[in-house]
Design an enzyme around this catalytic site. Sequence first.
Site, short mmCIF file in Angstrom:
data_model
loop_
_atom_site.label_atom_id
_atom_site.label_comp_id
_atom_site.label_asym_id
_atom_site.label_seq_id
_atom_site.Cartn_x
_atom_site.Cartn_y
_atom_site.Cartn_z
CG ASP A 1 54.92 78.58 40.74
OD1 ASP A 1 54.79 78.14 39.58
OD2 ASP A 1 55.97 79.11 41.15
CD GLU B 1 58.63 73.16 40.70
OE1 GLU B 1 59.16 72.13 41.19
OE2 GLU B 1 58.88 74.30 41.11
CD GLU C 1 64.46 77.17 38.01
OE1 GLU C 1 65.12 77.70 38.93
OE2 GLU C 1 63.25 76.88 38.11
#
Length: 271
Positions: free
Chosen positions: A90, A122, A189
């Site tokens: 990440d 993200e 998600e």
Amino acid sequence: MSVNKEIKRITTNTIQEMKVRGEKISMLTAYDYSMATIVDEAGTDIILVGDSASNVMAGHETTLPITLDQMIYHASSVVRAAKRALVVVDLPFGSYQGNSKEALNSAIRIMKEAGAHAVKIEGGVEIAESVSRILTAGIPVMGHLGLTPQSIYKFGTYTVRAKHEAEAQKLREDAVKLQELGCFGVVLEKIPAKLAQEVTANLQIPTIGIGAGQHCDGQVLVIHDMLGINKGFKPRFLRQYSNLYDVMHDAIKNYNTDVKSNSFPNEKEQY
């Protein structure tokens, strides 16, 4: 005579081929060498060095506090353990938003200093420039849509995302955009299973679900949640495969008792 069995490394190309074949992709988090060794040897396809380390390793309430240096530390530990799995790391909060040059530099550091195989980022169209710039350096990028924990203060809650059509349509468009940019996969998600199924069917790249139903191309869980190390965290999407909190608690309690009663070490446990 010893025979060395060759271990075939999972790559982004392997993951794509798995989607084409309809073979499900397994993904778990890991943050240290010992845990990553077990996850890798158990046959997991992708190891995610998630910014969830901020929660489960450092005890923060959110993923926001973890730094790029800390992510590199965790990632380098995992990479040393992984002989088969694809290691995705990440990009932490603040290392890519709003500045594509900084995003590229962050990704380069993760790849160069940690030896990672890919990064995860993200967001959708709003981070398109950063994704493109990272990809121009030859660094594989995995997207992440739906509930994006780095934006928790924007959402204000960890509830299911994209339940309403406007947000669902944006997610569809973001997923296509990430594919067009060149991402090799996307995490979905905590979104409705029907929406995840639709997105998965419409994309050529794999989807990895967490709380997104059974029709994604793969699944990911946080290792501490899946093993039951985190006590009391039991969302609907989580299947707990063990209860290591109690196992470890009892073992440590027995150790303390043995030390205090002078039954450890015994004569066979000394030199």
